[in-house]
Design an enzyme around this catalytic site. Structure first.
Site, short mmCIF file in Angstrom:
data_model
loop_
_atom_site.label_atom_id
_atom_site.label_comp_id
_atom_site.label_asym_id
_atom_site.label_seq_id
_atom_site.Cartn_x
_atom_site.Cartn_y
_atom_site.Cartn_z
N LYS A 80 -33.09 -21.28 -17.51
CA LYS A 80 -31.89 -21.65 -16.74
C LYS A 80 -32.37 -22.35 -15.48
O LYS A 80 -33.50 -22.14 -15.04
CB LYS A 80 -31.11 -20.38 -16.38
CG LYS A 80 -29.67 -20.63 -16.04
CD LYS A 80 -28.76 -20.52 -17.26
CE LYS A 80 -27.32 -20.79 -16.89
NZ LYS A 80 -26.41 -20.61 -18.02
N GLY A 177 -7.15 -15.32 -18.60
CA GLY A 177 -7.77 -16.60 -18.27
C GLY A 177 -7.42 -17.67 -19.28
O GLY A 177 -7.93 -17.67 -20.39
N GLY A 179 -8.17 -20.89 -19.35
CA GLY A 179 -8.97 -22.07 -19.00
C GLY A 179 -9.33 -22.84 -20.26
O GLY A 179 -8.60 -22.79 -21.26
N SER A 180 -10.47 -23.54 -20.21
CA SER A 180 -10.86 -24.39 -21.34
C SER A 180 -11.04 -23.55 -22.61
O SER A 180 -10.59 -23.94 -23.68
CB SER A 180 -12.18 -25.10 -21.06
OG SER A 180 -12.22 -25.53 -19.74
N VAL A 181 -11.69 -22.40 -22.49
CA VAL A 181 -11.90 -21.57 -23.68
C VAL A 181 -10.62 -20.81 -24.02
O VAL A 181 -10.18 -20.79 -25.18
CB VAL A 181 -13.07 -20.57 -23.48
CG1 VAL A 181 -13.26 -19.73 -24.74
CG2 VAL A 181 -14.36 -21.30 -23.15
#
Ligand code: NAD
Length: 354
Positions: A80, A177, A179-181
């Site tokens: 990462k 949530g 959101g995108s997912v």
């Protein structure tokens, strides 16, 4: 701060501190384990309050990628990178070019991708300096719909384990949530005939879910929602001492990273009879999608989706290990990932950059 002690504690191989005077880049790349292959993991840009905070985060995240990549059956190690900075204010072409140059010096030991605070556009700039980047707009693109598909498959497996059937028709699912997912997951769940309760801190996002057929729930009430499955798709740490007694669900399965505030909360869930689908298994679709770019012949969407679909089988295996070994599901997920790495080590396979 004793950097080597920290590396020793969790088995990190390499930590690279990168500084560029021209752009002001301050970045840390952490390579946790390359037993299975080059370390793949996203680049996070975040206004960390201190260098220590950034280091701790990149060490934790890179280790998490070793586990996720291994459990997903990828021939990739864990890594990462973080950039210390405000993504709304501090981005520039020079910044990402400098980062790309540093990635290139590692000769392929670390492959970067987008993460919180970075975008496919940023990856395009990095690509001008190094081939060791994926998640580009014209190839695998936005991973969120694929991640949502993986969460959906994980939810089917969890339903099979908890209720004896993987059919989600008629099941009540509370999604935290949108959101995108979250939104992509809600679409799939509604198509499957589930009843969906949706919450977000932004009313316009909930409205999108309502237009699809979901029922709106206030953000501070979604934990208490009467349902079969609770799907955390917003923040980490949402499973904690305060929320566990409030949960009505029999299953927790969602996209958010680090859902358990502390590992002991995994045990607290099972003590309440709630089945936990370990987050890095349920949300592994995103990294499978991005890793497809590294396959011979390049990215193929149908091949990526076929692999993501197998999250169903991986999770059933985790549940079986948990039952047979008498351990928590999050411990079984860790054991599954570690076993694959151990076997690869025994075969003396080692990644050597060429
Ligand atoms: P996102 O930012 O698009 O969506 C998160 C949503 O959660 C936002 O709409 C936000 O308003 C909402 N939210 C924040 N706090 C909330 C709260 N207290 N209550 C209700 N809603 C709240 O992010 P995303 O890409 O959809 O990712 C969702 C989660 O899944 C994150 O934890 C992310 O790390 C994880 N994840 C995402 C991917 C991916 O492919 N995008 C892959 C793996 C893991």
């Amino acid at each position: 701060m004793q950097v080597f002690d920290l590396m020793d504690k969790h088995g990190h191989e390499q930590v690279v501190f990168c500084y560029d005077k021209v752009s002001g880049l301050k970045s840390i790349i952490a390579i946790h384990d390359t037993t299975l292959g080059p370390a793949l993991g996203g680049l996070r840009m975040w206004p960390y309050k201190s260098e220590e905070e950034a280091l701790i985060d990149v060490l934790r995240l890179s280790r998490g990628m070793t586990y996720k990549n291994s459990a997903m059956g990828l021939n990739l190690g864990g890594g990462k990178a973080v950039i210390i900075g405000d993504p709304r204010r501090d981005k520039s072409e020079e910044l990402f070019r400098a980062f790309g140059k540093f990635v290139n010096t590692l000769g392929g030991r670390y492959i970067t991708a987008e993460d919180v605070g970075t975008s496919t556009e940023d990856m395009e700039i990095i690509r001008t300096e190094t081939p060791y980047v994926c998640g580009l707009a014209e190839t695998s693109g936005n991973p969120s719909p694929v991640t949502a598909f993986g969460v959906y498959r994980a939810m089917m497996a969890a339903a099979k384990e908890a209720f004896g059937s993987d059919n989600l028709a008629g099941r009540k699912v509370a999604v935290q949530g949108v959101g995108s997912v979250g939104l992509n997951l809600i679409k799939r769940l509604l198509e499957a005939g589930a009843t969906v309760y949706a919450a977000d801190i932004f009313p316009d996002k909930v409205q999108k879910a309502v237009e699809l057929g979901a029922k709106a729930v206030p953000a501070d009430r979604i934990i208490d929602q009467e349902c079969d499955i609770f799907a955390p798709c917003a923040l980490g740490g949402v499973i904690n001492d305060e929320t566990i007694p409030r949960l009505k669900a029999k299953v927790v399965c969602g996209a958010a990273n680090n859902q358990l505030l502390e590992e002991r909360h995994g045990k607290a869930l099972s003590q309440r009879g709630i089945l936990y689908a370990p987050d890095f298994i349920a949300n592994g679709g995103g990294v499978i999608n991005v890793a497809e770019e590294l396959q011979p012949g390049g990215y193929r969407s149908e091949r990526a989706l076929a692999k993501v679909s197998k999250i169903y089988d991986i999770l059933l295996k985790v549940f079986k290990m948990s039952r047979e070994m008498g351990i928590e599901t999050y411990e079984a997920a860790n054991a599954l990932a570690e076993e694959r790495i151990r076997k690869a080590l025994e075969q003396k396979r080692m990644y050597v950059p060429v």
